[in-house]
Design an enzyme around this catalytic site. Structure first.
Site, PDB file in Angstrom:
ATOM      1  CE  LYS A 169      41.432-117.955  67.988  1.00  0.00           C
ATOM      2  NZ  LYS A 169      41.324-117.400  69.270  1.00  0.00           N
ATOM      3  CD  GLU A 244      41.057-133.466  70.206  1.00  0.00           C
ATOM      4  OE1 GLU A 244      39.868-133.869  70.259  1.00  0.00           O
ATOM      5  OE2 GLU A 244      41.592-132.787  71.084  1.00  0.00           O
ATOM      6  CB  CYS A 278      37.664-133.437  73.578  1.00  0.00           C
ATOM      7  SG  CYS A 278      39.435-133.634  73.779  1.00  0.00           S
ATOM      8  CD  GLU A 378      32.472-131.981  73.414  1.00  0.00           C
ATOM      9  OE1 GLU A 378      32.389-131.115  72.521  1.00  0.00           O
ATOM     10  OE2 GLU A 378      33.520-132.607  73.643  1.00  0.00           O
TER      11      GLU A 378
HETATM   12  P1  NDP Z   1      35.416-123.238  69.848  1.00  0.00           P
HETATM   13  O1  NDP Z   1      35.536-124.457  69.022  1.00  0.00           O
HETATM   14  O2  NDP Z   1      34.498-122.179  69.400  1.00  0.00           O
HETATM   15  O3  NDP Z   1      36.857-122.541  70.034  1.00  0.00           O
HETATM   16  C1  NDP Z   1      38.099-123.175  69.886  1.00  0.00           C
HETATM   17  C2  NDP Z   1      39.086-122.220  69.225  1.00  0.00           C
HETATM   18  O4  NDP Z   1      38.660-121.930  67.900  1.00  0.00           O
HETATM   19  C3  NDP Z   1      39.198-120.878  69.935  1.00  0.00           C
HETATM   20  O5  NDP Z   1      40.515-120.403  69.850  1.00  0.00           O
HETATM   21  C4  NDP Z   1      38.254-120.026  69.115  1.00  0.00           C
HETATM   22  O6  NDP Z   1      38.482-118.651  69.227  1.00  0.00           O
HETATM   23  C5  NDP Z   1      38.532-120.514  67.717  1.00  0.00           C
HETATM   24  N1  NDP Z   1      37.469-120.207  66.770  1.00  0.00           N
HETATM   25  C6  NDP Z   1      36.169-119.931  67.012  1.00  0.00           C
HETATM   26  N2  NDP Z   1      35.506-119.693  65.871  1.00  0.00           N
HETATM   27  C7  NDP Z   1      36.408-119.815  64.873  1.00  0.00           C
HETATM   28  C8  NDP Z   1      36.341-119.694  63.455  1.00  0.00           C
HETATM   29  N3  NDP Z   1      35.206-119.402  62.832  1.00  0.00           N
HETATM   30  N4  NDP Z   1      37.455-119.892  62.734  1.00  0.00           N
HETATM   31  C9  NDP Z   1      38.627-120.205  63.326  1.00  0.00           C
HETATM   32  N5  NDP Z   1      38.756-120.316  64.667  1.00  0.00           N
HETATM   33  C10 NDP Z   1      37.662-120.142  65.433  1.00  0.00           C
HETATM   34  O7  NDP Z   1      35.080-123.677  71.314  1.00  0.00           O
HETATM   35  P2  NDP Z   1      34.397-122.775  72.441  1.00  0.00           P
HETATM   36  O8  NDP Z   1      35.462-122.208  73.234  1.00  0.00           O
HETATM   37  O9  NDP Z   1      33.423-121.815  71.904  1.00  0.00           O
HETATM   38  O10 NDP Z   1      33.575-123.895  73.235  1.00  0.00           O
HETATM   39  C11 NDP Z   1      32.270-124.292  72.825  1.00  0.00           C
HETATM   40  C12 NDP Z   1      32.080-125.781  72.980  1.00  0.00           C
HETATM   41  O11 NDP Z   1      33.028-126.479  72.188  1.00  0.00           O
HETATM   42  C13 NDP Z   1      32.318-126.331  74.374  1.00  0.00           C
HETATM   43  O12 NDP Z   1      31.235-126.204  75.176  1.00  0.00           O
HETATM   44  C14 NDP Z   1      32.668-127.766  74.060  1.00  0.00           C
HETATM   45  O13 NDP Z   1      31.516-128.533  73.889  1.00  0.00           O
HETATM   46  C15 NDP Z   1      33.411-127.674  72.775  1.00  0.00           C
HETATM   47  N6  NDP Z   1      34.876-127.678  72.965  1.00  0.00           N
HETATM   48  C16 NDP Z   1      35.577-128.810  72.717  1.00  0.00           C
HETATM   49  C17 NDP Z   1      36.925-128.843  72.945  1.00  0.00           C
HETATM   50  C18 NDP Z   1      37.729-130.053  72.730  1.00  0.00           C
HETATM   51  O14 NDP Z   1      38.771-130.219  73.346  1.00  0.00           O
HETATM   52  N7  NDP Z   1      37.312-130.940  71.857  1.00  0.00           N
HETATM   53  C19 NDP Z   1      37.643-127.697  73.447  1.00  0.00           C
HETATM   54  C20 NDP Z   1      36.834-126.522  73.631  1.00  0.00           C
HETATM   55  C21 NDP Z   1      35.515-126.553  73.389  1.00  0.00           C
HETATM   56  P3  NDP Z   1      37.580-117.796  70.251  1.00  0.00           P
HETATM   57  O15 NDP Z   1      38.021-118.248  71.602  1.00  0.00           O
HETATM   58  O16 NDP Z   1      37.933-116.401  69.958  1.00  0.00           O
HETATM   59  O17 NDP Z   1      36.156-118.113  69.943  1.00  0.00           O
END
Ligand code: NDP
Length: 471
Positions: A169, A244, A278, A378
């Site tokens: 996903k 991660e 990250c 972050e």
């Molecule tokens: P999320 O953690 O919300 O999203 C990452 C993935 O998880 C997406 O595919 C998302 O789907 C999915 N997801 C969201 N909610 C759920 C759930 N309840 N159960 C299972 N899967 C879920 O990151 P965001 O894109 O919202 O970013 C928000 C913040 O997160 C950023 O500003 C940053 O600080 C941090 N981030 C950190 C990352 C890293 O590499 N460590 C990467 C991305 C974000 P969907 O897109 O549909 O919400």
């Protein structure tokens, strides 16, 4: 208008049952470029059923068969390298420099996994017992938008090496990148159901994966908040999890470092992947007695950073992925000023001439205290915080004074001294004098930066279940 209206289940591109759509917006222009149709719970269930069925035979494949599949995937992905780069630049807004590197990481995931697999022994001995390392089952792979295909390729390559099957996903914001990589994987000709891809929302598709009893493990990259929700949901069926998550990585500059090199490198490093990384070294810890010199060098470096069209060769910072992410970063820049940090470079608003896209000025704060929110949370944008320290002991204390622990960086002309400090830092990966990457070394976080490790043998074993056979 681009229409992405297929998901990938059981070896075929199929129309999802879900009918909801999500707009694809170009972050450089904020113009709508297309739509992706989102899968729903039923689509996810069908993907899980296909993966479950495929697992019966795929888990019995030999090492040589898996190597052959990984080789085919490598060839199929390599062939479309240029397209993968340009779609990533266009859809995500990553700079050309970054996207090239990211796609290279995606491609090399297959070759490094092959290398690991070749020398990996699925049967070992412990005491007087035989220990078999068996494939875990169906893996749920949930990925974010900031290096979408690189995450997918690394996680899927590892799953395949372990004899697992997968339901992926991705972020719906990466739909065009996902479509392209799905076409590559399809061309590789894996058995039906080994990998399945469902575009959809986290709280629908992601939640279904988290709770479904036929998913044995989840490999997730994303925010700590979502990681916690997944961990809570996964425990009911005792799923294995690799999380991660986020970071607020310290970059310790020791007073014996060459500041003329270390400071510009620290500034550019913090802005890597438009600051949406990250592992970004977002807390720059510098000796108090060198603060003025550091400020001068950091300001000069930040002013040299070209923010702009990500498709141009020399752009270092492209737009934020979405207007939401832009607003989030802006709110932190405002907050930094309210908290009393000194704005050295950049600041609120869009750079002149870049009003249409989600562009943020390359921003550096100095005189930051580690208890300020800009030093603790972050931000995920091009915002660097310079934090002065009195002595080495205080530098280590500040570095560790965070809920995160993903990465850390140390600059020093004395390797032994740097390694001695590295031993005292609570982080999964510590880089000395640079930002090198080693795909054979474990990657993952201490504390709230995650659970488990990816990459290398450590990553592979996270997809395997040890079974002891006692005579
Ligand atoms: P999320 O953690 O919300 O999203 C990452 C993935 O998880 C997406 O595919 C998302 O789907 C999915 N997801 C969201 N909610 C759920 C759930 N309840 N159960 C299972 N899967 C879920 O990151 P965001 O894109 O919202 O970013 C928000 C913040 O997160 C950023 O500003 C940053 O600080 C941090 N981030 C950190 C990352 C890293 O590499 N460590 C990467 C991305 C974000 P969907 O897109 O549909 O919400």
């Amino acid at each position: 208008m681009i229409q992405i209206n297929k998901i990938y289940i059981n070896g075929e591109f199929v129309s999802p049952l879900g009918t909801e759509t999500f707009d694809l917006i170009n972050p450089t222009t904020n113009l709508k470029t297309g739509e992706v149709t989102l899968g729903n719970e039923e689509d996810t269930q069908m993907a899980i059923a296909a993966a479950k069925n495929a697992f019966k035979t795929f888990s019995k494949t030999t090492k040589e068969e898996r190597i052959a599949y990984l080789q085919k995937m490598h060839e199929a992905v390599s062939k479309r390298e240029e397209e993968l780069v340009s779609v990533m630049v266009d859809e995500y807004g990553g700079t050309l420099q970054f996207c090239r590197m990211s796609v290279q990481n995606a491609i090399s995931a297959f070759t490094t996994t092959i290398t690991i697999l070749k020398s990996y022994d699925f049967e070992k001995t412990a005491g007087h017992s035989k220990v078999r390392f068996e494939s875990l089952g169906v893996v749920g792979i949930i990925t974010p938008w900031n290096a979408s295909n690189s995450f997918i390729c690394n996680k899927l390559a590892t799953a395949i090496a372990a004899g697992c099957t997968a339901v992926i996903k991705p972020s719906e914001m990466s739909a065009r990148q996902t479509q392209l990589i799905a076409e590559c994987f399809h061309e590789a000709g894996l058995p039906k159901g080994v990998f399945n891809i469902v575009n959809g929302l986290g709280n629908i598709v992601g939640t279904e994966i988290t709770h479904h009893p036929d998913i044995a493990k989840i490999s997730f990259t994303g925010s700590t908040v979502t990681g916690k929700a997944i961990a809570k949901g996964a425990v009911d069926t005792m799923k294995r999890i690799t999380l991660e998550l986020g970071g607020k990585s310290p970059n310790i500059i020791l007073e014996d470092a060459d500041l003329n090199k270390a400071i510009p490198m620290a500034v550019f490093g913090a802005f890597m992947n438009n600051g949406q990384a990250c592992i970004a070294p977002t807390r720059l810890l510098v000796p108090q007695n060198k603060l003025e010199e550091v400020n001068e060098l950091a300001k000069k470096a930040a002013e040299q950073v070209k923010v702009g069209n990500p498709a141009e060769e020399d752009t270092l910072v492209g737009p934020m992925v979405s207007a939401k992410q832009y607003d989030r970063v802006q709110s932190y820049i405002r907050l930094g000023q309210e908290e009393g940090a000194t704005l050295l470079s950049g600041g609120e608003g869009k750079p002149a001439g870049l009003e249409n896209g989600n562009f943020v000025k390359a921003t550096v704060f100095t005189n930051v205290r580690n208890d300020m929110r800009i030093a603790r949370e972050e931000i995920f944008g091009p915002v660097l915080s310079i934090i002065p320290y009195a002595d080495e002991e205080e530098a280590i204390a500040i570095a560790n004074d965070t809920t995160y622990g993903l990465a850390a960086y140390i600059s020093s002309s004395d390797r032994e001294r740097a390694e001695n400090i590295a031993a005292q830092i609570d982080a999964g990966r510590v880089c000395i004098n640079g930002f090198s990457h080693d795909p054979f070394a474990p990657f993952g976080g201490f504390k709230q930066s995650g659970i488990g490790r990816e990459y290398g043998v450590f990553g592979l074993e996270a997809y395997l279940e040890p079974k002891a056979i006692l005579a």
